[in-house]
Write a protein that holds these residues in place. Sequence first.
Motif, short mmCIF file in Angstrom:
data_model
loop_
_atom_site.label_atom_id
_atom_site.label_comp_id
_atom_site.label_asym_id
_atom_site.label_seq_id
_atom_site.Cartn_x
_atom_site.Cartn_y
_atom_site.Cartn_z
N ALA A 321 0.83 -1.20 0.00
CA ALA A 321 0.00 0.00 0.00
C ALA A 321 0.87 1.25 0.00
CB ALA A 321 -0.93 0.00 1.21
N VAL A 322 1.94 1.23 0.78
CA VAL A 322 2.88 2.36 0.81
C VAL A 322 3.57 2.51 -0.54
CG1 VAL A 322 5.03 3.22 1.84
CG2 VAL A 322 3.23 2.26 3.31
N ILE A 323 4.04 1.39 -1.10
CA ILE A 323 4.73 1.43 -2.40
C ILE A 323 3.80 1.98 -3.48
CG2 ILE A 323 5.75 0.02 -4.22
CD1 ILE A 323 6.75 -1.87 -2.00
N CYS A 324 2.56 1.49 -3.50
CA CYS A 324 1.59 1.93 -4.51
C CYS A 324 1.29 3.42 -4.35
CB CYS A 324 0.31 1.12 -4.40
SG CYS A 324 -0.91 1.49 -5.67
N SER A 325 1.14 3.86 -3.11
CA SER A 325 0.84 5.28 -2.86
C SER A 325 1.99 6.17 -3.30
CB SER A 325 0.55 5.49 -1.37
OG SER A 325 -0.55 4.70 -0.95
N VAL A 326 3.22 5.66 -3.20
CA VAL A 326 4.40 6.45 -3.58
C VAL A 326 4.55 6.53 -5.10
CG1 VAL A 326 6.94 6.52 -3.53
CG2 VAL A 326 5.64 6.05 -1.44
N ILE A 327 4.48 5.36 -5.78
CA ILE A 327 4.73 5.37 -7.23
C ILE A 327 3.57 5.98 -8.00
CG2 ILE A 327 6.13 3.28 -7.02
CD1 ILE A 327 3.83 1.85 -8.59
N SER A 328 2.39 6.05 -7.41
CA SER A 328 1.25 6.63 -8.12
C SER A 328 1.49 8.10 -8.45
CB SER A 328 -0.03 6.47 -7.30
OG SER A 328 -0.39 5.12 -7.17
N HIS A 329 2.22 8.80 -7.60
CA HIS A 329 2.53 10.20 -7.88
C HIS A 329 3.44 10.31 -9.10
CE1 HIS A 329 3.31 14.43 -7.26
NE2 HIS A 329 4.62 14.19 -7.22
#
Length: 620
Positions: A321-329
Amino acid sequence: MPSVERAFEGQPYHGFWGQVTVRAMLVAIVLAGLFSMVTLNIYMKVGVVGAFNMPINILSFVVLRSLVGLMRRCGIAPAPFTRQENIFLQTSTMTCINISLSCGFGNYFVGLFTVVAKSLSDNPDKRDIVDVTVGQYGFFLLTVGMVAIMATLPLVQWFYAGGDSCGFGVFPTFGLELYKRRFFFDFSTSFLGVGMIVPHVVNFGLLFGAIISGAILYPYLESKRGQWYITDSPSTLNGVNGYKIFMGLTMVVTEGIFNFITLTTALVIDFYKKTEENDSGAAKYILKHPSLNYDDRKRLEVFIGNRVPAIGGVIGYIGFAVICSVISHWIFREIQFHHLALVFTIIPIFIFSNTYGTGLTDWSVAPTYAKFVLFLAAASDAAPGAVIVSLVACGAAFMSLNISSQAVQDYKTAYMTLTSPRAVFAGHVYGIVIGSIINPLIYAFFDLKAKKTAPIGTPKSEFPAPYAQVYRAIALLGMGGVKELPKHCITFSFITFLMTLAIETLRLVSQRKDWKVQYYIPCMTAIALPFLSGPTFAVDMASGTILRLIWTKIHRQSAELYSAAVAAGLVSGDGIWYLPSALLGLFKVEPPICMRFLPSGKEVQIADAFLNNLGTQGMT
C-alpha cells in the motif's frame, strides 16, 4: 457419503514446488493471454463481460489432457498433472483475467484521456486530464494487485440474439411493465444452478429485495422525477440511480462492518485462548468436532499446516500500500501520497463486505463499490485535478475488491483439493505479475489497431469503451459534493442504515440464544444486491431454489445425492457456451435473427410498417 480423499491416499503428496511447476506456469501464460484478449475485446466494445470461471477451468483440463497425450505420442512419458497443479494453473489464469476485468481499460482508465474529456465538455480543464503510458500503468496494476492479494491473507442462447435486447434471455416473463424494471426470468442456467446450491434464506432474500426495489420502491421514486430530481439517465448519481446505489451500499457496508466487528472480536478472543493453550488450531478444532469425517480431517491438516501466516499478510498489505501510494505520484501527477493511503486504509472493510456477499451469492458488486469510492473521492477533493484523483482511487478500489473476492474462493477450492494455501498464494502473485504485463500489451495492440481518426474511447471507435464516459461523468458530478445527489437520498440511506443495524442485531442475538427465528431472518446483503444489480438474477436463483424444494419433496434421497451435480452441469453448460459465443463476437460473426417483444398497439404497427417497407425496397 463416499470418501474422496481415500481414493488419493496411496499417492504421494507433493510439496510446494511439486504444485507450483514450470509447466503449469507456461500453460497459465497461454490461457491467460487468450482469455485476456477475449475479455478486453468485449469489455472495450460493450462495457460488460460475463463470467469466465467455468470455461477457463474446463479449457484448462482439456489443454492439460491434450498436452500430456501429445507428449506420450512423441515417446515422452510425463507424469500427469496433479489436481494441485491444476488449482495453481487456474488460480494464475483467473487472477490475470480479473485484472483484465478491473484494470480500467474499458472504463475509468480511458476516462482519464483527452478524447473522453472532450466528449463531455468542449473545454475540459487540462489539470483533470492525463495520458499515461501503458508501461507506467503496468506498475500501478502490479502494486494494486499485490495489495489486493495481501488483504485476503488474514481472512482466507445465441441464435435469436442478433442485436441488443433480443432473444429468450429478455423474455418478459411477468409482463412488459415489470420487464422494463428488469424483473423477468432470463433463462440463465448458471444462476439457476447456483440457486440450487445457495441456501434458501439467501435466495428468498434476493427475491424479497428484488420485489421491494424493482416492484415497489423504484416505481415510487420514478414518480418523483421533476420534484426530487430531474435527470432520468441510468448512469449518473443525481437521478434515481443515486437512490439505488446509496441505499444498496448502505445495506451491504453496514452488514459488512457489523460482521467485521463481530468476526474480529471472535478472532481476538480465540487467539488469546490459543496463546494460553499453546495450540495451533487444527488439533483443537478436530477434538471439538469428533464427528468430522476423514476428508474434512485430512483437509484441515493440510490447509492449516500450510497456511500463510496472517502477520505476513498484514505486513505485506501495509508495505505494498505504501509502495503503490508512492509510485502513483510518479504515474499520475495529481495524485499525492495521502490520496491512496486513505483509500487503502478504509478499503479492507469494503473488501470484507464484498467478499462476504460474493461468498453468499456468487455475485461481486465491486463495480458499484468503485463508483461509490469514485464519487466520495471527487467530493472530498473538489479542486483542479480531482477527476484524476477520483478515477485512480476508483481503480485501486475496483481491482482490490474484484481480485480479493475471487481469491477467497480460490482458497476454498484449495481446501477441497488438498492444495497448499501457499501454492494458491503463489498462483495469485504469478497471475498478478503476468496480468500486469499481458493486459497492458493487449491494450497497446488494440490502440495500434484503432483508427487514428477514431481512437479508443470515442463513439465511432472500434473500441468505444462506453463506460469510460460514465465513470468520468460521475467524477465530475462528485466534485459538487452531496448536494448533487437527488433530494432525500441521504435520508433514505440513513433509514436503511438503521433498519440493517436492527436486523443484524436481531440475527446475532437469535443465534446466541438459539432462537428458531434465526433461520428466517433475511440476509441484508442478499436483499441489497437487487438494489445494485437489478432483480433479474434474483428471479433465476429463486427459481433454482424452488426446483430444489420440489425435487426434495418428490424424492429427498436423489435430491441430496444429485442436486449438486445437476447444478454444476447447469453452470458448466452455460459457461462452456460463453467461450465460443465470445470468439464469434471477436470475429464479428453475428446471430442471424433478432427476436424482440413489443407491447401491442402502436409500436407493433410501426414495426410492421417498417418491415413491409423493407420488403418493398427489396423488390425494386
